[in-house]
Design a protein around this motif. Sequence first.
Motif, mmCIF file in Angstrom:
data_model
loop_
_atom_site.group_PDB
_atom_site.id
_atom_site.type_symbol
_atom_site.label_atom_id
_atom_site.label_comp_id
_atom_site.label_asym_id
_atom_site.label_seq_id
_atom_site.Cartn_x
_atom_site.Cartn_y
_atom_site.Cartn_z
ATOM 1 N N ASP A 15 0.852 -1.186 0.000
ATOM 2 C CA ASP A 15 0.000 0.000 0.000
ATOM 3 C C ASP A 15 0.891 1.239 0.000
ATOM 4 O O ASP A 15 1.760 1.394 0.858
ATOM 5 N N PRO A 42 0.897 5.704 -0.870
ATOM 6 C CA PRO A 42 0.008 6.861 -1.010
ATOM 7 C C PRO A 42 -0.363 7.107 -2.463
ATOM 8 O O PRO A 42 0.461 6.934 -3.366
ATOM 9 N N ARG A 43 -1.594 7.496 -2.689
ATOM 10 C CA ARG A 43 -2.010 7.865 -4.040
ATOM 11 C C ARG A 43 -1.261 9.134 -4.445
ATOM 12 O O ARG A 43 -1.194 10.093 -3.673
ATOM 13 N N THR A 92 0.024 12.698 -5.887
ATOM 14 C CA THR A 92 -0.589 14.010 -6.082
ATOM 15 C C THR A 92 -0.014 14.650 -7.337
ATOM 16 O O THR A 92 1.134 14.382 -7.726
#
Length: 207
Positions: A19, A21-22, A24
């Motif tokens: 997992d 972080p998406r 930016t």
Amino acid sequence: MKALTFSRYGKSPDIKITDVPRPTLKPDELLVEIYAAGLNPIDNMILKGTFKPILKFKLPATIGSDLSGIVTEVGRHVTRFKPGDAIFASIFDLDTGSIADFAVVPEHAAALKPENLDFVQAASIPMVGLTSWQSIVERANLQPGQRLFIPAGSGGIGTFAIQLARHLGIKVATTTSTGNLKWVKDLGAEKVIDYRKEEFDELLKKL
């Protein structure tokens, strides 16, 4: 989001789905939902640490360079794409990876996916396509009627380079194994040499 990452260089790079972080967006970038990703030999070389002195990744890093997918968001300076566009791109050497749920792609690195290609086919093109174009057009500056020898004509770069060269009016000779002779001829190679049976360096002198 999920991504395929590696945590160190060498024989045991600790590859796993993690997992992360998406990402930016910067003003000149696209956020792309990945539908397909392509792997190239250089991706494996990166894991081994071959390019460690040149490519600076912040570990753990996401694996992969080539991708295709759907634009879900665009930065405020982006003018060529909009959400919903199907694109393909190479993000090699951009400190990010393509084997993930989402990736950021600079606007200059993306192109609209041809309608006659599915996402898997499109994701197989960017690096071999760029390598072929840079070699034949930008570096060698070959012109119609000139001759070009492309070794390993049935490989990833070879199959693309043969078609590009023929499209540009360049005469192509190539090598391949017996089982792929017809395949590379159909791609456009004028002289096809079976490297298992013939000495290609001698035959090329006669062309």
